[in-house]
Structure formats: structure tokens, C-alpha cells
Design a protein around this motif. Structure first.
Motif, short mmCIF file in Angstrom:
data_model
loop_
_atom_site.label_atom_id
_atom_site.label_comp_id
_atom_site.label_asym_id
_atom_site.label_seq_id
_atom_site.Cartn_x
_atom_site.Cartn_y
_atom_site.Cartn_z
N GLY A 27 51.92 27.91 -70.91
CA GLY A 27 53.08 28.53 -71.53
C GLY A 27 53.50 27.81 -72.80
O GLY A 27 52.69 27.23 -73.49
N ASP A 28 54.77 27.85 -73.08
CA ASP A 28 55.31 27.28 -74.30
C ASP A 28 55.13 25.76 -74.32
O ASP A 28 55.72 25.06 -73.52
N PRO A 29 54.29 25.23 -75.23
CA PRO A 29 54.04 23.79 -75.25
C PRO A 29 55.24 22.97 -75.71
O PRO A 29 55.25 21.77 -75.55
N THR A 30 56.28 23.60 -76.24
CA THR A 30 57.44 22.83 -76.68
C THR A 30 58.48 22.70 -75.57
O THR A 30 59.46 21.97 -75.73
N ARG A 31 58.26 23.37 -74.42
CA ARG A 31 59.20 23.27 -73.30
C ARG A 31 59.06 21.89 -72.66
O ARG A 31 57.98 21.49 -72.28
N ILE A 32 60.17 21.18 -72.59
CA ILE A 32 60.11 19.85 -72.00
C ILE A 32 61.22 19.67 -70.98
O ILE A 32 62.24 20.34 -71.03
N CYS A 33 61.05 18.73 -70.09
CA CYS A 33 62.06 18.48 -69.06
C CYS A 33 62.82 17.20 -69.36
O CYS A 33 63.61 16.76 -68.55
N HIS A 34 62.56 16.59 -70.48
CA HIS A 34 63.27 15.37 -70.85
C HIS A 34 63.63 15.45 -72.32
O HIS A 34 63.10 16.25 -73.06
N GLN A 90 62.56 10.95 -51.03
CA GLN A 90 61.15 11.04 -51.37
C GLN A 90 60.95 10.49 -52.78
O GLN A 90 61.81 10.66 -53.63
N PRO A 91 59.80 9.88 -53.04
CA PRO A 91 59.55 9.45 -54.43
C PRO A 91 59.47 10.67 -55.35
O PRO A 91 59.06 11.75 -54.92
N ILE A 92 59.86 10.48 -56.57
CA ILE A 92 59.75 11.54 -57.58
C ILE A 92 58.30 11.58 -58.04
O ILE A 92 57.72 10.54 -58.38
N VAL A 123 57.39 13.68 -65.22
CA VAL A 123 57.85 14.23 -63.95
C VAL A 123 57.30 15.64 -63.74
O VAL A 123 57.29 16.46 -64.65
N VAL A 124 56.84 15.89 -62.52
CA VAL A 124 56.33 17.21 -62.14
C VAL A 124 57.53 18.15 -61.99
O VAL A 124 58.40 17.94 -61.15
N PRO A 141 50.75 18.36 -60.21
CA PRO A 141 50.61 17.12 -60.98
C PRO A 141 49.56 17.23 -62.09
O PRO A 141 49.74 16.67 -63.18
N ALA A 142 48.49 18.00 -61.86
CA ALA A 142 47.46 18.18 -62.89
C ALA A 142 48.01 18.95 -64.09
O ALA A 142 47.75 18.60 -65.25
N GLU A 143 48.79 19.99 -63.82
CA GLU A 143 49.41 20.75 -64.91
C GLU A 143 50.39 19.87 -65.70
O GLU A 143 50.44 19.93 -66.92
N THR A 144 51.13 19.05 -64.98
CA THR A 144 52.06 18.13 -65.64
C THR A 144 51.30 17.14 -66.51
O THR A 144 51.72 16.85 -67.64
N ALA A 145 50.19 16.63 -66.02
CA ALA A 145 49.39 15.67 -66.80
C ALA A 145 48.95 16.30 -68.12
O ALA A 145 49.05 15.67 -69.19
N LEU A 146 48.49 17.54 -68.08
CA LEU A 146 48.08 18.23 -69.30
C LEU A 146 49.26 18.48 -70.23
O LEU A 146 49.17 18.28 -71.45
#
Length: 177
Positions: free
Chosen positions: A9-16, A32-34, A68-69, A75-80
Motif C-alpha cells: 500500500g501507501d509507502p508513506t504510511r507510518i505508525c511512528h 505480552q512483548p510488543i 512495530v508490527v 512481521p515480514a511485511e513490517t520488515a519490508l
């Protein structure tokens, strides 16, 4: 599973924020660990294997892209996604997770799943270029620059997973001979 960073999707979308602060709930009572996803980005250039490191925002330590996922992501999508945001890298995850490690931040525990990422494109401009440095280097230099022992160990795991024809540098043991 081979995930492609263009499918996210939109590569500029960020969670931080641009300063690396997660805007979600990071209460100290998180049972639970994040979860985080991390990429060990690599390429072969001029017949030589190179890894991409980035600096952390606060301390300037060299590391690999991670974050963060988000809900609905793996987790793989988050890594990319993080490799794209933090280092301007596009590519694909190769194989299963290399391993995991934990660390403390924001008053809680984080569990990082690490993947090998083959880089297919390096952008000249990227989202976090104003707050991070990016550096391509061989495995020996990458290991020397990495502060976290966990990441040094996972870099060795990554090297062991790559086909031997990708290795065009002497290992530390060979260099000593």
C-alpha cells in the motif's frame, strides 16, 4: 513466503513520528512483548556482497531497519515497510525468519523477528533520510559497526543462509591466515 514491498500500500504510511516515537499504547503493564519486524537488507554489487545499515535516530548507533508490527501486518511485511521508510529500500524477504531477539524500550519488552531481505531497488530519497544515515558495507564492516550482539549473531546466520557464490569476501578466520 516471499513478500514484496510494493504490495504494502501507501509507502508513506507510518505508525511512528519522524523522530521514531511509536504513537500506540506503550503502557508499562503490557503483558505480552510488543512485536517488531526487522530486515537484514543485502545486495550483490560488482560481484561483492553488501549489507545496508542505518543509524538509530536518538543515539546514532548502526543497526538494521526495524519497527512495530501494525495490526493486520505480519512481521515480514513490517520488515519490508521499515526498510522502505527508514532506508529507502525495496525488495523481497527470502525464506523464513532468521531468528528473534528481545530488548527493552518505552518501559516494556519488544520481541524482534529478523528476516533476510534481498534489495532490488535503492531509492535516492526516502521518508526518514533527514533523521537517519544509510550505509552499504561488506559483512565484516557491518559486524564491526553493529552495537547489538544479537544483530551480529543474526548477521552470521544470514551469511550462512546465502549461497556461497554470493560471498566474495574473506571471513575473519580466513583474514587472519
Amino acid at each position: 513466503m516471499k513478500a514484496d514491498s510494493r504490495r504494502l500500500g501507501d509507502p508513506t504510511r507510518i505508525c511512528h513520528s519522524a523522530h521514531g516515537r511509536y504513537n500506540g499504547d506503550m503502557s508499562r503493564n503490557t503483558p505480552q512483548p510488543i512485536r517488531q519486524g526487522c530486515a537484514i537488507p543485502y545486495r550483490v554489487r560488482g560481484g561483492k556482497l553488501e549489507f545496508c545499515l542505518i543509524t538509530s535516530i536518538r543515539k546514532g548507533h548502526w543497526s538494521f531497519p526495524k519497527g512495530v508490527v501494525d495490526p493486520g501486518e505480519t512481521p515480514a511485511e513490517t520488515a519490508l515497510k521499515e526498510a522502505h521508510e527508514e532506508a529507502g529500500l525495496l525488495g523481497r524477504i527470502e525464506g523464513k525468519a532468521l531468528g528473534k531477539y528481545t530488548y527493552g524500550k518505552w518501559g516494556t519488552k519488544l520481541l524482534v523477528t529478523v528476516f533476510l531481505m534481498r534489495v532490488t531497488r535503492t531509492e535516492q530519497r526516502w521518508l526518514e533520510e533527514d533523521v537517519r544515515q544509510r550505509r552499504w558495507c561488506d559483512a565484516e564492516e557491518a559486524a564491526e559497526r553493529l552495537v547489538r550482539k544479537d544483530l551480529q549473531r543474526l548477521l552470521e546466520v544470514a551469511l550462512a543462509k546465502l549461497p556461497r557464490r554470493e560471498h566474495q569476501h574473506p571471513s575473519k578466520s580466513q583474514a587472519a591466515l
